[in-house]
Motif scaffolding. Sequence first.
Motif, PDB file in Angstrom:
ATOM      1  N   GLY A  16       1.083  -0.885  -0.223  1.00  0.00           N
ATOM      2  CA  GLY A  16      -0.169  -0.426  -0.446  1.00  0.00           C
ATOM      3  C   GLY A  16       0.846   1.180   0.369  1.00  0.00           C
ATOM      4  O   GLY A  16       1.932   1.593   1.119  1.00  0.00           O
ATOM      5  N   GLU A  17       0.841   2.156  -1.031  1.00  0.00           N
ATOM      6  CA  GLU A  17       1.293   2.780  -0.849  1.00  0.00           C
ATOM      7  C   GLU A  17       0.653   4.461  -1.541  1.00  0.00           C
ATOM      8  O   GLU A  17      -0.246   4.027  -2.441  1.00  0.00           O
ATOM      9  CB  GLU A  17       2.728   3.048  -1.749  1.00  0.00           C
ATOM     10  N   ARG A  18       1.441   5.615  -2.482  1.00  0.00           N
ATOM     11  CA  ARG A  18       0.522   6.695  -2.501  1.00  0.00           C
ATOM     12  C   ARG A  18       0.661   6.725  -3.647  1.00  0.00           C
ATOM     13  O   ARG A  18       1.928   6.170  -4.649  1.00  0.00           O
ATOM     14  CB  ARG A  18       0.577   8.046  -1.914  1.00  0.00           C
ATOM     15  N   THR A  21      -5.291  12.600 -10.008  1.00  0.00           N
ATOM     16  CA  THR A  21      -5.556  12.294  -8.902  1.00  0.00           C
ATOM     17  C   THR A  21      -4.949  10.996  -8.398  1.00  0.00           C
ATOM     18  O   THR A  21      -3.194  10.661  -8.593  1.00  0.00           O
ATOM     19  CB  THR A  21      -6.466  10.772  -9.029  1.00  0.00           C
ATOM     20  N   LEU A  22      -3.996  10.728  -7.103  1.00  0.00           N
ATOM     21  CA  LEU A  22      -3.229  10.326  -5.619  1.00  0.00           C
ATOM     22  C   LEU A  22      -4.278   9.070  -5.434  1.00  0.00           C
ATOM     23  O   LEU A  22      -5.357   9.830  -4.010  1.00  0.00           O
ATOM     24  CB  LEU A  22      -2.810  10.951  -5.129  1.00  0.00           C
ATOM     25  N   SER A  23      -3.583   8.112  -5.237  1.00  0.00           N
ATOM     26  CA  SER A  23      -4.072   6.937  -3.873  1.00  0.00           C
ATOM     27  C   SER A  23      -3.724   7.218  -3.377  1.00  0.00           C
ATOM     28  O   SER A  23      -2.786   7.361  -2.763  1.00  0.00           O
ATOM     29  CB  SER A  23      -4.473   5.483  -4.120  1.00  0.00           C
ATOM     30  N   ASN A  24      -4.422   6.645  -1.946  1.00  0.00           N
ATOM     31  CA  ASN A  24      -3.442   5.929  -0.543  1.00  0.00           C
ATOM     32  C   ASN A  24      -4.393   5.345   0.284  1.00  0.00           C
ATOM     33  O   ASN A  24      -4.683   5.263   0.612  1.00  0.00           O
ATOM     34  CB  ASN A  24      -2.816   7.680   0.171  1.00  0.00           C
ATOM     35  N   CYS A  25      -3.358   3.546  -0.082  1.00  0.00           N
ATOM     36  CA  CYS A  25      -4.116   3.204   0.461  1.00  0.00           C
ATOM     37  C   CYS A  25      -2.669   1.666   1.086  1.00  0.00           C
ATOM     38  O   CYS A  25      -1.919   1.285   0.728  1.00  0.00           O
ATOM     39  CB  CYS A  25      -4.295   1.200  -0.403  1.00  0.00           C
ATOM     40  N   ASP A  26      -2.899   2.223   2.281  1.00  0.00           N
ATOM     41  CA  ASP A  26      -1.408   2.082   4.149  1.00  0.00           C
ATOM     42  C   ASP A  26      -2.694   1.336   4.994  1.00  0.00           C
ATOM     43  O   ASP A  26      -2.530   2.544   5.759  1.00  0.00           O
ATOM     44  CB  ASP A  26      -0.703   3.230   4.121  1.00  0.00           C
ATOM     45  N   PRO A  27      -3.249   0.262   4.261  1.00  0.00           N
ATOM     46  CA  PRO A  27      -3.681  -0.330   5.508  1.00  0.00           C
ATOM     47  C   PRO A  27      -3.517  -0.913   7.229  1.00  0.00           C
ATOM     48  O   PRO A  27      -3.143  -0.891   8.437  1.00  0.00           O
ATOM     49  CB  PRO A  27      -4.075  -1.449   5.334  1.00  0.00           C
ATOM     50  N   PHE A  28      -1.293  -0.338   7.124  1.00  0.00           N
ATOM     51  CA  PHE A  28      -1.228  -0.206   8.494  1.00  0.00           C
ATOM     52  C   PHE A  28      -0.458   0.975   9.153  1.00  0.00           C
ATOM     53  O   PHE A  28      -0.461   1.830  10.208  1.00  0.00           O
ATOM     54  CB  PHE A  28       0.752  -0.510   7.937  1.00  0.00           C
ATOM     55  N   LEU A  29      -1.078   2.225   8.132  1.00  0.00           N
ATOM     56  CA  LEU A  29      -1.160   3.461   9.235  1.00  0.00           C
ATOM     57  C   LEU A  29      -0.007   4.088   9.593  1.00  0.00           C
ATOM     58  O   LEU A  29       0.187   3.755  10.989  1.00  0.00           O
ATOM     59  CB  LEU A  29      -2.504   3.646   9.771  1.00  0.00           C
ATOM     60  N   LYS A  30       1.435   3.327   8.911  1.00  0.00           N
ATOM     61  CA  LYS A  30       2.642   3.882   9.643  1.00  0.00           C
ATOM     62  C   LYS A  30       2.689   5.349   9.943  1.00  0.00           C
ATOM     63  O   LYS A  30       3.521   5.806  10.283  1.00  0.00           O
ATOM     64  CB  LYS A  30       3.567   3.437   8.097  1.00  0.00           C
TER      65      LYS A  30
END
Length: 554
Positions: A24-26, A35-44
Amino acid sequence: MPIRYVRDGGGAGGGVELFEYGRGERHHGEFNMGTLSNCDPFLKDPAYTEPIYDPYWFCVGPPEWENVACVMPETDVRAQVVRSVGMIIDVHGDHVSTCTVTLVDADKVITAGHCLADPGDDPAIAAVTASVTFDYQTDCLGNRPPGYDAKFHKVAEVLEWKYDADGDYCLLRLAEPVAGVPPLQMRHDLPALGEPVFGVHHPNGAVKKLSIKHPAFSTVIGSTDQDIEVPDGFHVSGGSSGSALFDTAGRVLGVLSMGNPCGQNDSTPYPLRYFPTATFFQQTVPAPPPPVTRDVMVVFDRSGSMSQDDGTGRKKIEVARDAVSLFVQLVAADAGNRVGLVSFSTAASDPVDHELDDLTGASRAVLIGPAPYSAGTVGGLAPGGNTSIGAGIEAARLQFPAPGANPRAILLMTDGMQNTPPLIGDVDDELGSIDLHAVGFGTEANLNGPLLSALAAAHDGLYVRAGNGLALEKYFSQAFGNIFQAGILMDPEHDLPAGASGERLPFHVCDEETVTVVAGWDRTDAQLLLQVRTPGGALVTAASPGVEAASGRS
C-alpha cells in the motif's frame, strides 16, 4: 515483513527469486494521472493523508463523505454497522486491487463480482491472493487511533460468483470466523422508492468512509430486481465497488456494481447502481420445499373436573380454551391445512363441535372468535359429566377421510382418568396411520400417564403432562411444532417484574423461511411487549412489515 528461505535437504547455498510483491502506497490513479491514491492499511504515519480522488465519480467539489468515526452517537445505526465493513485486497491482473466487503455471516463476506474477476476469468484465482481487514479506519480527524493494529483474514474460497448482464455479486468464505465483528443481515425484499439509505466504503482504498455525511440519509430513486439506484449526491469512488447499501435498520440492500454520475468518458450519465441482495437470494438459494400441511382434529376434555382451579386462580376450562385458541392461531390459514374440534365428557359431542374443514380466516373466527380469541366455538365449551377419552378419539377418527394428501393427526387434551366407555383400548386399533399427540392437564395422581404415553408412542406422537395453565399453553405450542414439523428451539421460564425487560435469549436457525416466536404468561390482567432483534440489530415487533401477529389474553 521478514521473508525466510528454508533449505530442503543438506548442503550449503540455495536461494529463491522474489518475483513480485505489492504494498500500500500513494500512487497515481489508473485512469486520471492527476489523482493520487493512498492505501496504507498499516497506518504507519500518525496522520493519514487523504487521496486526491478521481472526479469521474462526482462532478463538483470535494466528495460528500466522512470518516466513520465521526458518526455520533454510538447508538446511531450507521455507527453500529461500520465495524462490519471491510476492505478486500487481492492481485488483480498485474496490480494489487481493493474493493469493499461486508460481513454477512461469522466467516462470510459479500462484495461485487467484478471485484474478483472479469467475465470469462476464474474468480478462484484472485481469491487465492485475497485477504480482508475490518480495521482500516482513522479517528474523526484522520489520525491513527490509539493501539491501531490491523488484522487480516485470509479468503478461503468463493461460494457464489456472478458478473454478467444478470448479476454482479460475490460471496466469499474466510478461513476462520471473524472475532468481535458482528455479521449483518441481508434483506430479502427490494426497498421502496424514497426509502432512506446510506453506504460505508473504502474509496480508492482509503480509510473507511460514510456516504452521505450524517445525520442526513440519501434516498432510493430506483428499485428493480437488477438495480437499486441512488442520486448523484451519494458519493463513492474506485475501491467502493462491492460496498453495501444499507437501510435504516442496518440491513444490506445490495452491493455497489456500477455508476457514471457525471457522464464522463461516454457522456451518458446514470446514477449509482447496487445489485439487490433480494435477487442474490433468488438466484443462489434453492427454492424451499412446499409447506407442510396437515389434517388435525383437536380432542378436548370438558368433563366436570375441568371446572376446578388450575392452581393459579383460573378455572381449568378457561386455561384449556386459551391453549386450544393458541394452537388454532399458530396453524397457517388459507394454506391447505384442515382443522376440526370434538369435545367429550360422558360422551363425545354429537355432532362434533367443528367438522374437519379448511382453516381459513373465516373458519378460524368461527372456532376462536376475534381478538383476544377467547370466544367462538372453543370459547363456548363448558364443563360437566364423566370422562370417556375413547369416545372423543373415535369421534375424531370418523372425521378423517381415507388417507389423502394431508397427513392426519389427533391432538388430545385430558385432565383425568377415563371412567366411562368407550375406553382408549376399545378404539386404539382403529387409528391406523393417524398420528396422536396427548397432553395431560393436572397432577400425576389424576392422570394415567403410562397409558397416555403408550397411546401416543404407538401412533408416532408424544405425551407430556402440564401441571398448570402456563405449561398447558406451552405444550400446545410444542404440539404445534411436533405436528407441523416446525420444531422447538428453546423453552425458558422466568419470573418477570412489572415494567422490567427480560434477559436476552439468543437462538440459532439455519435455512429457515420463517420463524414463529411464542410468549405465554400466567395472568390475564397483564400484557407483555414482545420484541425480536435480528443478528444485524434490526428490531422486529408485531407491527413490522412482513410479520403476522396475534395476541390472546395471556
